[in-house]
Design an enzyme around this catalytic site. Sequence first.
Site, PDB file in Angstrom:
ATOM      1  N   GLY A 246     -22.676  20.007  50.510  1.00  0.00           N
ATOM      2  CA  GLY A 246     -22.104  20.412  49.230  1.00  0.00           C
ATOM      3  C   GLY A 246     -22.875  19.803  48.074  1.00  0.00           C
ATOM      4  O   GLY A 246     -24.058  19.478  48.204  1.00  0.00           O
ATOM      5  N   SER A 247     -22.184  19.620  46.969  1.00  0.00           N
ATOM      6  CA  SER A 247     -22.841  19.155  45.742  1.00  0.00           C
ATOM      7  C   SER A 247     -23.212  17.670  45.846  1.00  0.00           C
ATOM      8  O   SER A 247     -22.664  16.935  46.669  1.00  0.00           O
ATOM      9  CB  SER A 247     -21.885  19.353  44.570  1.00  0.00           C
ATOM     10  OG  SER A 247     -20.693  18.646  44.830  1.00  0.00           O
ATOM     11  N   GLY A 251     -21.333  14.423  47.622  1.00  0.00           N
ATOM     12  CA  GLY A 251     -22.062  13.573  48.572  1.00  0.00           C
ATOM     13  C   GLY A 251     -22.010  12.104  48.184  1.00  0.00           C
ATOM     14  O   GLY A 251     -21.908  11.223  49.051  1.00  0.00           O
ATOM     15  N   GLU A 268     -25.976  16.628  53.252  1.00  0.00           N
ATOM     16  CA  GLU A 268     -26.811  17.798  52.953  1.00  0.00           C
ATOM     17  C   GLU A 268     -26.370  18.315  51.595  1.00  0.00           C
ATOM     18  O   GLU A 268     -25.422  19.087  51.497  1.00  0.00           O
ATOM     19  CB  GLU A 268     -26.605  18.887  54.019  1.00  0.00           C
ATOM     20  CG  GLU A 268     -27.033  18.497  55.408  1.00  0.00           C
ATOM     21  CD  GLU A 268     -28.547  18.528  55.585  1.00  0.00           C
ATOM     22  OE1 GLU A 268     -29.263  18.957  54.660  1.00  0.00           O
ATOM     23  OE2 GLU A 268     -29.009  18.119  56.661  1.00  0.00           O
ATOM     24  N   CYS A 302     -28.599  26.589  48.790  1.00  0.00           N
ATOM     25  CA  CYS A 302     -29.092  25.253  48.434  1.00  0.00           C
ATOM     26  C   CYS A 302     -30.614  25.297  48.295  1.00  0.00           C
ATOM     27  O   CYS A 302     -31.204  24.502  47.568  1.00  0.00           O
ATOM     28  CB  CYS A 302     -28.675  24.245  49.480  1.00  0.00           C
ATOM     29  SG  CYS A 302     -29.107  24.738  51.148  1.00  0.00           S
TER      30      CYS A 302
HETATM   31  P1  NAD Z   1     -18.713  21.254  46.665  1.00  0.00           P
HETATM   32  O1  NAD Z   1     -19.368  19.937  46.622  1.00  0.00           O
HETATM   33  O2  NAD Z   1     -17.846  21.657  45.534  1.00  0.00           O
HETATM   34  O3  NAD Z   1     -17.795  21.367  47.986  1.00  0.00           O
HETATM   35  C1  NAD Z   1     -18.355  21.232  49.268  1.00  0.00           C
HETATM   36  C2  NAD Z   1     -17.279  20.796  50.247  1.00  0.00           C
HETATM   37  O4  NAD Z   1     -16.926  19.450  49.976  1.00  0.00           O
HETATM   38  C3  NAD Z   1     -15.980  21.591  50.152  1.00  0.00           C
HETATM   39  O5  NAD Z   1     -15.471  21.816  51.441  1.00  0.00           O
HETATM   40  C4  NAD Z   1     -15.076  20.665  49.360  1.00  0.00           C
HETATM   41  O6  NAD Z   1     -13.716  20.885  49.573  1.00  0.00           O
HETATM   42  C5  NAD Z   1     -15.513  19.327  49.941  1.00  0.00           C
HETATM   43  N1  NAD Z   1     -15.182  18.142  49.145  1.00  0.00           N
HETATM   44  C6  NAD Z   1     -15.313  17.946  47.817  1.00  0.00           C
HETATM   45  N2  NAD Z   1     -14.945  16.692  47.490  1.00  0.00           N
HETATM   46  C7  NAD Z   1     -14.569  16.073  48.629  1.00  0.00           C
HETATM   47  C8  NAD Z   1     -14.081  14.779  48.949  1.00  0.00           C
HETATM   48  N3  NAD Z   1     -13.889  13.849  48.014  1.00  0.00           N
HETATM   49  N4  NAD Z   1     -13.814  14.490  50.228  1.00  0.00           N
HETATM   50  C9  NAD Z   1     -14.006  15.404  51.204  1.00  0.00           C
HETATM   51  N5  NAD Z   1     -14.461  16.658  50.968  1.00  0.00           N
HETATM   52  C10 NAD Z   1     -14.735  16.985  49.695  1.00  0.00           C
HETATM   53  O7  NAD Z   1     -19.872  22.342  46.900  1.00  0.00           O
HETATM   54  P2  NAD Z   1     -19.781  23.925  46.876  1.00  0.00           P
HETATM   55  O8  NAD Z   1     -19.596  24.394  45.479  1.00  0.00           O
HETATM   56  O9  NAD Z   1     -18.821  24.402  47.912  1.00  0.00           O
HETATM   57  O10 NAD Z   1     -21.250  24.309  47.399  1.00  0.00           O
HETATM   58  C11 NAD Z   1     -22.373  24.350  46.592  1.00  0.00           C
HETATM   59  C12 NAD Z   1     -23.194  23.092  46.724  1.00  0.00           C
HETATM   60  O11 NAD Z   1     -23.515  22.837  48.093  1.00  0.00           O
HETATM   61  C13 NAD Z   1     -24.533  23.212  46.028  1.00  0.00           C
HETATM   62  O12 NAD Z   1     -24.822  22.014  45.379  1.00  0.00           O
HETATM   63  C14 NAD Z   1     -25.509  23.461  47.166  1.00  0.00           C
HETATM   64  O13 NAD Z   1     -26.834  23.115  46.880  1.00  0.00           O
HETATM   65  C15 NAD Z   1     -24.919  22.604  48.226  1.00  0.00           C
HETATM   66  N6  NAD Z   1     -25.362  22.986  49.564  1.00  0.00           N
HETATM   67  C16 NAD Z   1     -26.261  22.180  50.192  1.00  0.00           C
HETATM   68  C17 NAD Z   1     -26.747  22.534  51.429  1.00  0.00           C
HETATM   69  C18 NAD Z   1     -27.752  21.687  52.151  1.00  0.00           C
HETATM   70  O14 NAD Z   1     -27.929  21.877  53.346  1.00  0.00           O
HETATM   71  N7  NAD Z   1     -28.438  20.761  51.507  1.00  0.00           N
HETATM   72  C19 NAD Z   1     -26.296  23.713  52.049  1.00  0.00           C
HETATM   73  C20 NAD Z   1     -25.356  24.497  51.377  1.00  0.00           C
HETATM   74  C21 NAD Z   1     -24.897  24.119  50.130  1.00  0.00           C
END
Ligand code: NAD
Length: 522
Positions: A246-247, A251, A268, A302
């Site tokens: 995720g973001s 992370g 990731e 991503c």
């Molecule tokens: P996001 O960070 O908003 O959410 C990702 C996940 O994290 C969701 O399931 C969310 O519910 C969970 N989450 C958020 N805060 C949390 C916490 N405190 N504890 C546990 N879980 C939590 O991201 P998004 O908007 O769903 O996705 C887009 C982002 O993901 C972009 O930044 C993109 O680059 C990244 N991404 C990275 C990769 C990679 O492999 N590097 C792959 C896909 C997406």
Amino acid sequence: MPMTEKRREILETLDLGGLNPGACAGSRWLACRERVIPSISPVDGRVLAEVCTASESDYEEVARSALEAFSTWRLVPAPGRGEIVRQIRSRLRLSKQELAQIITLENGKILAEAEGEVQEMIDICDFAIGLSRMLYGYTMPSERPGHRLYEQYLPLGPIGVITAFNFPMAVWAWNAMIALVAGDTVVWKPSSKVPLCALAVTRITGEVLQENGLPDGILNVIIGDGETVGERLIADPRMRLVSATGSVAMGRRVGRVVMERLGRPLLELGGNNGVIVTPSADLGLATRAILFGAVGTAGQRCTTIRRLIIHESVYDVTLDRLARAYGQVRVGNPFEKKTVMGPLIDCEAVAAMQAALETIRQQGGRVRFGGEVLRGGLFDAGTYVKPCIVETDPGLPIMQQETFAPILHVMRYRRLEEAIEIHNGVPQGLSSSIFTSDLREAELFLSAAGSDCGIANVNLSTSGAEIGGAFGGEKDTGGGREAGSDAWKAYMRRQTNTINWSGEMPLAQGIEFGDFSSRSEG
Ligand code: NAD
């Protein structure tokens, strides 16, 4: 077929109802009652179905099941675990079309890309099945006579898998299929923006586990609020590894909490991917690759190309070609074959894109193409935009951050070293690429003085990775590696074993310890 009928058919085929429980331990669905959330399709802005989110006690039940199941699953020989993955692969293959359709409905990516995502799950199953017979450890020559020294990889424990909305199935499969052959059990927390994709996959895996008489708790899913589910999962010492996609902001939080309890984080995170176009580049090839990389998945990968660094001698011609290609991009219904770009995930994503464009203008960037929000008919969902090209200066502050939308920043360079410096001058380090026919330029880009990313390509896009290589990035992208190569090692416990079969007790480093006889009594 009209949209309403089509969606009903897709949901029914995948055994999804109007209201669905948001937690499952293996094949046992929990009667969740915490809160009802809608799954809204970005395709037309309408509610697809609803999901009851999990409560604290639902989380506890799922985590307990995962721990209990681990005690059985870890003892199944790895090739036997691979056999279960093989059966899951067959089911995914059989349901490929329906799974792709629910991805398109819930996430909005075009059907061809959604099919690619399901294929990626099938591919990683293939990889994991082979891997189940290849979890090799080294045997080393011992310095002590009559001793054997080797390493083995053992199952780690239950692991948490947190996934982002943009790959609602594949990222889970990258983690879960490798974890399965490693002997781990999995608790999956998908993004609440795409819950139905996770539930559909869990129905399929649950059937396979049940048919094989395996205990509940090997593959689990839990959907719920950050406080109730997400935070609980990352702080849970039973989750030996937490793989979070995720973001960067997410992370940072996950990394801190997991490290605080000395668990293993596998992160990731966001990318800010750059491409260098050199004077010797094949511009036809480059244009096609850049279009796919920047516009594919509506700029919500991503690995999406966000920054294009073009040599000044080919700047105008490359930009003209690209603007022409952008002009032909058909934005629309992601189910239609001719559509190249579907909607963004939701209206908030559109608002974030518009805000970023406003900031770009304020900071001196010039919109060369697109960026508008589309209206009329299906577009009234408010989720459709024109992909955008912005001419910009490398120093623009907004370029330090990832805007998760189809905005491509284009800038010039004179010397390749300067281009590499611009390229590396952002906090993220996921994917990168150079277009060149000059061997020296390519090798410089791939050298220690070149790209600082986890992925570096020559003459292809930054996006569209194969599952065979380890996937992941450096710096703010988090340093994790998933999928191919030896990424499986993160999911296992490495143990170094020394066996003394000599009847003597020689010490390592030749240490003489006291004046005792070294011969054992037996
Ligand atoms: P996001 O960070 O908003 O959410 C990702 C996940 O994290 C969701 O399931 C969310 O519910 C969970 N989450 C958020 N805060 C949390 C916490 N405190 N504890 C546990 N879980 C939590 O991201 P998004 O908007 O769903 O996705 C887009 C982002 O993901 C972009 O930044 C993109 O680059 C990244 N991404 C990275 C990769 C990679 O492999 N590097 C792959 C896909 C997406």
